[in-house]
Each structure stands twice: as structure tokens, then as C-alpha cells.
Design a protein around this motif. Structure first.
Motif, PDB file in Angstrom:
ATOM      1  N   GLU A  59       0.826  -1.207   0.000  1.00 33.82           N
ATOM      2  CA  GLU A  59       0.000   0.000   0.000  1.00 33.82           C
ATOM      3  C   GLU A  59       0.862   1.260   0.000  1.00 33.82           C
ATOM      4  O   GLU A  59       0.542   2.243  -0.688  1.00 33.82           O
ATOM      5  CB  GLU A  59      -0.940  -0.009   1.198  1.00 33.82           C
ATOM      6  N   ALA A  62       1.978   1.771  -3.486  1.00 32.66           N
ATOM      7  CA  ALA A  62       0.871   2.232  -4.324  1.00 32.66           C
ATOM      8  C   ALA A  62       0.597   3.722  -4.106  1.00 32.66           C
ATOM      9  O   ALA A  62       0.298   4.456  -5.055  1.00 32.66           O
ATOM     10  CB  ALA A  62      -0.380   1.405  -4.029  1.00 32.66           C
ATOM     11  N   GLN A  63       0.712   4.175  -2.863  1.00 29.12           N
ATOM     12  CA  GLN A  63       0.514   5.597  -2.573  1.00 29.12           C
ATOM     13  C   GLN A  63       1.644   6.438  -3.167  1.00 29.12           C
ATOM     14  O   GLN A  63       1.412   7.568  -3.637  1.00 29.12           O
ATOM     15  CB  GLN A  63       0.461   5.809  -1.054  1.00 29.12           C
ATOM     16  N   GLU A  64       2.824   5.872  -3.210  1.00 26.22           N
ATOM     17  CA  GLU A  64       3.979   6.583  -3.763  1.00 26.22           C
ATOM     18  C   GLU A  64       3.899   6.698  -5.287  1.00 26.22           C
ATOM     19  O   GLU A  64       4.391   7.665  -5.869  1.00 26.22           O
ATOM     20  CB  GLU A  64       5.264   5.852  -3.360  1.00 26.22           C
ATOM     21  N   HIS A  65       3.276   5.710  -5.912  1.00 32.81           N
ATOM     22  CA  HIS A  65       3.175   5.665  -7.382  1.00 32.81           C
ATOM     23  C   HIS A  65       1.708   5.504  -7.785  1.00 32.81           C
ATOM     24  O   HIS A  65       1.293   4.434  -8.253  1.00 32.81           O
ATOM     25  CB  HIS A  65       3.990   4.507  -7.939  1.00 32.81           C
ATOM     26  N   PRO A  66       0.887   6.556  -7.636  1.00 34.79           N
ATOM     27  CA  PRO A  66      -0.553   6.405  -7.911  1.00 34.79           C
ATOM     28  C   PRO A  66      -0.866   5.997  -9.350  1.00 34.79           C
ATOM     29  O   PRO A  66      -1.869   5.322  -9.591  1.00 34.79           O
ATOM     30  CB  PRO A  66      -1.124   7.790  -7.581  1.00 34.79           C
ATOM     31  N   ASP A  67      -0.001   6.372 -10.301  1.00 33.50           N
ATOM     32  CA  ASP A  67      -0.260   5.999 -11.694  1.00 33.50           C
ATOM     33  C   ASP A  67      -0.122   4.492 -11.916  1.00 33.50           C
ATOM     34  O   ASP A  67      -0.652   3.958 -12.903  1.00 33.50           O
ATOM     35  CB  ASP A  67       0.712   6.722 -12.628  1.00 33.50           C
ATOM     36  N   ALA A  69      -0.789   2.281  -9.280  1.00 36.21           N
ATOM     37  CA  ALA A  69      -1.404   1.667  -8.100  1.00 36.21           C
ATOM     38  C   ALA A  69      -2.114   0.352  -8.399  1.00 36.21           C
ATOM     39  O   ALA A  69      -1.955  -0.621  -7.648  1.00 36.21           O
ATOM     40  CB  ALA A  69      -2.349   2.649  -7.408  1.00 36.21           C
ATOM     41  N   ARG A  73      -0.953  -3.093  -6.531  1.00 38.34           N
ATOM     42  CA  ARG A  73      -1.848  -3.815  -5.617  1.00 38.34           C
ATOM     43  C   ARG A  73      -2.085  -5.262  -6.062  1.00 38.34           C
ATOM     44  O   ARG A  73      -2.473  -6.094  -5.242  1.00 38.34           O
ATOM     45  CB  ARG A  73      -3.164  -3.053  -5.464  1.00 38.34           C
TER      46      ARG A  73
END
Length: 206
Positions: A59, A62-67, A69, A73
Motif C-alpha cells: 500500500e 501504491a501511494q507513492e506511485h498512484p499511476d 497503483a 496492488r
């Protein structure tokens, strides 16, 4: 001297571990290559293997790389598809050794939670006499300390241990301590070795 115990790696020895294959199937090879270039997903997995919490690490990335995500995940929600299928002949060799009374150990870089997830899908992973899992030990191959842990806890000399792993650096680290080693590429040569070492008969190694 016949080895007194056999030590198995798990990924690509007993279970196929192919994240790239999974992502190629799900998102296509070009996007997978972009993803692996943009996101340090393997570094994240190494932290999990050393005991970091699987869900938290996925997680955070995923927050660090939203593109990326959704792809990140997948490492949590579809991980078992990356760690599949089992390698049937290797599992048969494991069980044949146990039936023969040969102690069998696992020595694997695996997270605590990912190992539990694998256990739910692959019950044979509970059949080892002892599983040395990096996430529990907070040590990972090829650190010499994890091999020393196996020696100490098993009470066996390095020369009494026969170890198979698919990673050359892990095999080399074991050999440097005096372990007998086999670089795993396919179950057939490993089966032949077990017969040659007097651990199994040709029939038992089928």
C-alpha cells in the motif's frame, strides 16, 4: 558420505515464481516492462522477505506511485497467481525423501504473510521437518548468517546438508560454507542427484 538432510528452496524449485509472466498476461509485456522500470517492486518484495508487513509495503508503494497503483496492488491481491503452479515432480521428491526418513528442510526467502498465503494453497509446504523462512528470521539468502542458522538449529555439519536452489548466488553462498549444493533448473537432474547420493532409489525418484 551420504547427506543427512536435504534443504529445498521453494520458489522455482517447488513452486513456480513468475511475476513477469503474470503481469505479461494481465497488462501485456510492454506495460509490464514500463512498470518494472518505473517502480521498485522487487525491492519492496525484498523488504517483505526480511519481515516487513506485506500489506503495508504494497500500500505504501501504491501511494507513492498512484499511476501504477492497480499494478502494484496486484502484488497483494493476486500474488498467488505469481506463485503458481506447484512443480509436481519436485513435490514427489520431497515426499519420497520424507517417506525414506530423510530430514527435509525449507530455506526460502519468503515474507511472513506470503508464506502463510502459500501454505493455504500448497499444503505440502507444511510437510518439512523445519522451514527456515527469511521473514521470520529477518535474514535472507545469500547472507551467510541464514545458512549458519540452519546449521545451528539442525545440529548438522555443513557437509551433511544437500541444498538445491535456483539462484546461483544462493548456491554459491551455501557452497562457501561447505554445504553440498545443486543449482536447480529442472526436477530431472535433481532426481538423478538424489539417486546418485544414495538418498532415493530410481523407483522412489520417479
Amino acid at each position: 558420505m551420504t547427506p543427512q538432510a536435504v534443504v529445498f528452496d521453494i520458489g522455482n524449485v517447488l513452486i513456480e515464481w513468475k511475476p513477469e509472466r503474470f503481469y505479461d498476461r494481465v497488462v501485456g509485456e510492454p506495460r509490464r516492462r514500463q512498470f518494472f522500470d518505473a517502480v521498485a517492486i522487487h525491492a519492496m518484495n525484498e523488504r517483505v522477505d526480511l519481515g516487513a508487513v506485506w500489506e503495508d509495503e504494497v500500500e505504501a508503494l501504491a501511494q507513492e506511485h498512484p499511476d501504477w497503483a492497480p499494478e502494484i496492488r496486484h502484488w497483494r491481491h493476486r500474488w498467488i497467481e505469481m506463485a503458481s503452479p506447484e512443480i509436481p515432480r519436485s513435490v514427489r521428491l520431497l515426499r519420497a525423501l520424507r517417506a525414506r526418513g530423510v530430514p527435509v528442510f525449507a530455506l526460502s526467502n519468503f515474507g511472513r504473510e506470503t508464506f502463510d498465503e502459500a501454505l493455504r494453497h500448497y499444503p505440502f509446504l507444511a510437510e518439512f521437518d523445519r522451514a527456515f523462512v527469511s521473514g521470520h528470521l529477518r535474514l535472507a539468502k545469500p547472507d551467510p548468517a541464514i545458512y549458519e542458522t540452519v546449521e545451528r538449529d539442525s545440529g548438522l555439519a555443513p557437509s551433511a546438508l544437500l541444498f538445491t536452489d535456483d539462484r546461483p548466488e544462493n548456491v554459491e553462498a551455501a557452497a562457501a560454507r561447505g554445504w553440498r549444493t545443486h543449482l536447480f533448473r529442472h526436477p530431472d537432474p535433481f532426481a538423478e542427484l538424489l539417486v546418485a547420493e544414495g538418498l532415493l532409489s530410481p523407483e522412489e525418484a520417479q
